[in-house]
Write a protein that holds these residues in place. Sequence first.
Motif, PDB file in Angstrom:
ATOM      1  N   VAL A   1       0.846  -1.195   0.000  1.00  0.00           N
ATOM      2  CA  VAL A   1       0.000   0.000   0.000  1.00  0.00           C
ATOM      3  C   VAL A   1       0.883   1.247   0.000  1.00  0.00           C
ATOM      4  CG1 VAL A   1      -1.675   1.349   1.320  1.00  0.00           C
ATOM      5  CG2 VAL A   1      -1.929  -1.123   1.175  1.00  0.00           C
ATOM      6  N   THR A   2       1.878   1.223   0.861  1.00  0.00           N
ATOM      7  CA  THR A   2       2.778   2.368   0.990  1.00  0.00           C
ATOM      8  C   THR A   2       3.537   2.631  -0.302  1.00  0.00           C
ATOM      9  OG1 THR A   2       3.045   1.648   3.274  1.00  0.00           O
ATOM     10  CG2 THR A   2       4.497   3.389   2.499  1.00  0.00           C
ATOM     11  N   LYS A   3       4.011   1.550  -0.913  1.00  0.00           N
ATOM     12  CA  LYS A   3       4.767   1.706  -2.167  1.00  0.00           C
ATOM     13  C   LYS A   3       3.885   2.304  -3.259  1.00  0.00           C
ATOM     14  CE  LYS A   3       8.625  -1.517  -2.067  1.00  0.00           C
ATOM     15  NZ  LYS A   3       8.761  -2.904  -1.597  1.00  0.00           N
ATOM     16  N   THR A   4       2.649   1.817  -3.337  1.00  0.00           N
ATOM     17  CA  THR A   4       1.716   2.345  -4.328  1.00  0.00           C
ATOM     18  C   THR A   4       1.509   3.844  -4.111  1.00  0.00           C
ATOM     19  OG1 THR A   4       0.552   0.244  -4.452  1.00  0.00           O
ATOM     20  CG2 THR A   4      -0.633   2.185  -5.219  1.00  0.00           C
ATOM     21  N   HIS A   5       1.349   4.195  -2.857  1.00  0.00           N
ATOM     22  CA  HIS A   5       1.144   5.602  -2.538  1.00  0.00           C
ATOM     23  C   HIS A   5       2.351   6.443  -2.944  1.00  0.00           C
ATOM     24  CE1 HIS A   5      -0.516   9.057  -0.655  1.00  0.00           C
ATOM     25  NE2 HIS A   5       0.458   9.160   0.218  1.00  0.00           N
ATOM     26  N   LEU A   6       3.512   5.889  -2.707  1.00  0.00           N
ATOM     27  CA  LEU A   6       4.737   6.604  -3.065  1.00  0.00           C
ATOM     28  C   LEU A   6       4.770   6.858  -4.569  1.00  0.00           C
ATOM     29  CD1 LEU A   6       7.388   7.735  -1.994  1.00  0.00           C
ATOM     30  CD2 LEU A   6       8.446   5.526  -2.395  1.00  0.00           C
ATOM     31  N   ARG A   7       4.336   5.862  -5.344  1.00  0.00           N
ATOM     32  CA  ARG A   7       4.288   6.056  -6.798  1.00  0.00           C
ATOM     33  C   ARG A   7       3.317   7.177  -7.145  1.00  0.00           C
ATOM     34  NH1 ARG A   7       4.593   0.622  -7.353  1.00  0.00           N
ATOM     35  NH2 ARG A   7       2.327   0.395  -7.534  1.00  0.00           N
ATOM     36  N   HIS A   8       2.148   7.184  -6.481  1.00  0.00           N
ATOM     37  CA  HIS A   8       1.175   8.243  -6.748  1.00  0.00           C
ATOM     38  C   HIS A   8       1.779   9.620  -6.491  1.00  0.00           C
ATOM     39  CE1 HIS A   8      -1.742   5.379  -7.659  1.00  0.00           C
ATOM     40  NE2 HIS A   8      -2.349   5.244  -6.492  1.00  0.00           N
ATOM     41  N   ILE A   9       2.513   9.725  -5.403  1.00  0.00           N
ATOM     42  CA  ILE A   9       3.122  11.008  -5.065  1.00  0.00           C
ATOM     43  C   ILE A   9       4.130  11.417  -6.130  1.00  0.00           C
ATOM     44  CG2 ILE A   9       4.681  12.161  -3.449  1.00  0.00           C
ATOM     45  CD1 ILE A   9       3.266  10.695  -1.213  1.00  0.00           C
ATOM     46  N   ASP A  10       4.912  10.443  -6.570  1.00  0.00           N
ATOM     47  CA  ASP A  10       5.878  10.746  -7.627  1.00  0.00           C
ATOM     48  C   ASP A  10       5.179  11.254  -8.876  1.00  0.00           C
ATOM     49  OD1 ASP A  10       8.159  10.240  -6.233  1.00  0.00           O
ATOM     50  OD2 ASP A  10       8.266   8.126  -6.787  1.00  0.00           O
ATOM     51  N   GLU A  11       4.062  10.614  -9.215  1.00  0.00           N
ATOM     52  CA  GLU A  11       3.309  11.071 -10.383  1.00  0.00           C
ATOM     53  C   GLU A  11       2.808  12.497 -10.180  1.00  0.00           C
ATOM     54  OE1 GLU A  11       0.197   8.215 -10.981  1.00  0.00           O
ATOM     55  OE2 GLU A  11       1.648   6.576 -11.229  1.00  0.00           O
ATOM     56  N   LYS A  12       2.303  12.769  -8.995  1.00  0.00           N
ATOM     57  CA  LYS A  12       1.761  14.092  -8.724  1.00  0.00           C
ATOM     58  C   LYS A  12       2.864  15.143  -8.837  1.00  0.00           C
ATOM     59  CE  LYS A  12      -1.739  13.818  -5.824  1.00  0.00           C
ATOM     60  NZ  LYS A  12      -2.407  13.716  -4.519  1.00  0.00           N
ATOM     61  N   ILE A  13       4.030  14.829  -8.319  1.00  0.00           N
ATOM     62  CA  ILE A  13       5.149  15.767  -8.417  1.00  0.00           C
ATOM     63  C   ILE A  13       5.484  16.028  -9.878  1.00  0.00           C
ATOM     64  CG2 ILE A  13       7.621  16.044  -8.017  1.00  0.00           C
ATOM     65  CD1 ILE A  13       7.264  14.605  -5.355  1.00  0.00           C
ATOM     66  N   GLU A  14       5.495  14.966 -10.658  1.00  0.00           N
ATOM     67  CA  GLU A  14       5.826  15.096 -12.074  1.00  0.00           C
ATOM     68  C   GLU A  14       4.814  16.010 -12.769  1.00  0.00           C
ATOM     69  OE1 GLU A  14       8.437  15.001 -14.778  1.00  0.00           O
ATOM     70  OE2 GLU A  14       8.640  14.218 -12.730  1.00  0.00           O
ATOM     71  N   GLN A  15       3.533  15.769 -12.505  1.00  0.00           N
ATOM     72  CA  GLN A  15       2.481  16.603 -13.079  1.00  0.00           C
ATOM     73  C   GLN A  15       2.679  18.072 -12.730  1.00  0.00           C
ATOM     74  OE1 GLN A  15      -1.442  15.411 -11.907  1.00  0.00           O
ATOM     75  NE2 GLN A  15      -1.349  13.455 -13.003  1.00  0.00           N
ATOM     76  N   LEU A  16       2.940  18.316 -11.457  1.00  0.00           N
ATOM     77  CA  LEU A  16       3.103  19.693 -11.013  1.00  0.00           C
ATOM     78  C   LEU A  16       4.307  20.345 -11.679  1.00  0.00           C
ATOM     79  CD1 LEU A  16       2.181  19.838  -7.220  1.00  0.00           C
ATOM     80  CD2 LEU A  16       1.074  20.945  -9.147  1.00  0.00           C
ATOM     81  N   ARG A  17       5.351  19.557 -11.902  1.00  0.00           N
ATOM     82  CA  ARG A  17       6.526  20.117 -12.575  1.00  0.00           C
ATOM     83  C   ARG A  17       6.189  20.567 -13.983  1.00  0.00           C
ATOM     84  NH1 ARG A  17      10.309  16.212 -11.148  1.00  0.00           N
ATOM     85  NH2 ARG A  17      11.304  16.660  -9.159  1.00  0.00           N
ATOM     86  N   HIS A  18       5.476  19.712 -14.717  1.00  0.00           N
ATOM     87  CA  HIS A  18       5.050  20.083 -16.064  1.00  0.00           C
ATOM     88  C   HIS A  18       4.240  21.368 -16.025  1.00  0.00           C
ATOM     89  CE1 HIS A  18       6.605  16.736 -18.197  1.00  0.00           C
ATOM     90  NE2 HIS A  18       5.855  15.820 -17.583  1.00  0.00           N
ATOM     91  N   LEU A  19       3.283  21.374 -15.117  1.00  0.00           N
ATOM     92  CA  LEU A  19       2.391  22.498 -14.964  1.00  0.00           C
ATOM     93  C   LEU A  19       3.166  23.770 -14.659  1.00  0.00           C
ATOM     94  CD1 LEU A  19      -0.840  21.841 -13.080  1.00  0.00           C
ATOM     95  CD2 LEU A  19       0.277  24.012 -12.789  1.00  0.00           C
ATOM     96  N   ARG A  20       4.118  23.649 -13.802  1.00  0.00           N
ATOM     97  CA  ARG A  20       4.943  24.787 -13.413  1.00  0.00           C
ATOM     98  C   ARG A  20       5.683  25.335 -14.618  1.00  0.00           C
ATOM     99  NH1 ARG A  20       8.857  27.729 -10.314  1.00  0.00           N
ATOM    100  NH2 ARG A  20       9.666  28.486 -12.262  1.00  0.00           N
ATOM    101  N   GLU A  21       6.174  24.405 -15.420  1.00  0.00           N
ATOM    102  CA  GLU A  21       6.927  24.800 -16.602  1.00  0.00           C
ATOM    103  C   GLU A  21       6.035  25.568 -17.573  1.00  0.00           C
ATOM    104  OE1 GLU A  21       9.548  22.299 -19.729  1.00  0.00           O
ATOM    105  OE2 GLU A  21       9.177  21.339 -17.763  1.00  0.00           O
ATOM    106  N   ALA A  22       4.844  24.982 -17.815  1.00  0.00           N
ATOM    107  CA  ALA A  22       3.900  25.621 -18.726  1.00  0.00           C
ATOM    108  C   ALA A  22       3.555  27.029 -18.248  1.00  0.00           C
ATOM    109  CB  ALA A  22       2.629  24.775 -18.839  1.00  0.00           C
ATOM    110  N   LEU A  23       3.311  27.134 -16.958  1.00  0.00           N
ATOM    111  CA  LEU A  23       2.916  28.418 -16.393  1.00  0.00           C
ATOM    112  C   LEU A  23       4.052  29.441 -16.524  1.00  0.00           C
ATOM    113  CD1 LEU A  23       0.405  29.480 -15.091  1.00  0.00           C
ATOM    114  CD2 LEU A  23       1.379  28.993 -12.860  1.00  0.00           C
ATOM    115  N   ALA A  24       5.264  28.988 -16.282  1.00  0.00           N
ATOM    116  CA  ALA A  24       6.419  29.883 -16.377  1.00  0.00           C
ATOM    117  C   ALA A  24       6.581  30.382 -17.809  1.00  0.00           C
ATOM    118  CB  ALA A  24       7.674  29.159 -15.903  1.00  0.00           C
ATOM    119  N   ARG A  25       6.358  29.484 -18.775  1.00  0.00           N
ATOM    120  CA  ARG A  25       6.462  29.878 -20.184  1.00  0.00           C
ATOM    121  C   ARG A  25       5.447  30.955 -20.496  1.00  0.00           C
ATOM    122  NH1 ARG A  25       7.288  24.768 -21.803  1.00  0.00           N
ATOM    123  NH2 ARG A  25       5.044  24.414 -21.945  1.00  0.00           N
TER     124      ARG A  25
END
Lengths: 149, 149
Positions: free
Chosen positions: A83-107
């Motif tokens: 369960v914990t490992k799955t959650h960790l993957r979800h968090i990693d995905e969320k971070i990745e999404q936010l990074r993309h979003l941040r980049e788009a916004l900065a552009r």
Amino acid sequence: MLRTELSRRASCSPETVRHYERIGLIEAPPRSTAGYRLYSTVHLRQVCFIRAARSLGFDLDEIRRMLVLARQPDAPCRPLDAVTKTHLRHIDEKIEQLRHLREALARILASCEGGKIATCGIVEALHGEDCQTKPNPSGFNHGGAHITR
Amino acid sequence: MLRTELSRRASCSPETVRHYERIGLIEAPPRSTAGYRLYSTVHLRQVCFIRAARSLGFDLDEIRRMLVLARQPDAPCRPLDAVTKTHLRHIDEKIEQLRHLREALARILASCEGGKIATCGIVEALHGEDCQTKPNPSGFNHGGAHITR
DNA sequence: AATGAACCCTGTAATCGTTACAGGGTCAAG
DNA sequence: CTTGACCCTGTAACGATTACAGGGTTCATT
């Protein structure tokens, strides 16, 4: 102890404790003659567990499952680990999404040159290209009212 | 155009469009004799704006303010720029939080050695140290019921 | 003994953004 | 005339938490 003390020790609001009982996340405690909930340290440990897991971003449904697992001392802890490992993957995905979003916004932000709204790159960027006046991107209107009266 | 076409062109559901009207984010369009909403490309542009901003993580209240700003072509775009910059900061904070969280979770995960629940580091970590049996972290119970009956 | 303050109880509704449902009506094509 | 895709309305669901209203209880201080 009463609800407010429990909630204070577990760092949450009394309402939250009632909520957890209502949705069956913790057991209903015994009551005093006046009807007051009387909590033991067992309840306290459970609520602390829940709050700690919440602060790590687990949702209440994941926590419900974790509580079931954590209740059996002799069971293997691999399922809990999973369960914990799955959650960790979800968090990693969320971070990745936010990074993309941040980049788009900065552009987009970089395209604003401090002039008038009419010439601002932000406004333009937010209107996108894939909507606009193009009438029918992929045929539809299968039997329906007029398209443009 | 009708609601479904608008929604399709703006890549959202028809219900979402109705929602935006209900909360006053877009203006109510004129109606056909049968009571159908009749949208123009002006509405389309607005909904596209909203969806683009949503996909960048702005909430509807921020978007409401942005729409007011974006409506005046001759106004300076500095205020809009400010909203965007603030949002960027929020995103950065969120990323930072998630990174901390990820780290904490990874640490906890590492403490599980695949044995029984009773000896699992995950369970232990989730019970924390700042709750437990310590009775009264910061005095309270100002005139109230019994503490521990 | 009375009062106030802090707690307790209950049920219900608010938040945010979106979707889903029920129970109707409209319109065009087969 | 039926089918199917759309339209309308009002309302409730999701998840987690908080807030409110309208009561009751316990304790300390007047």
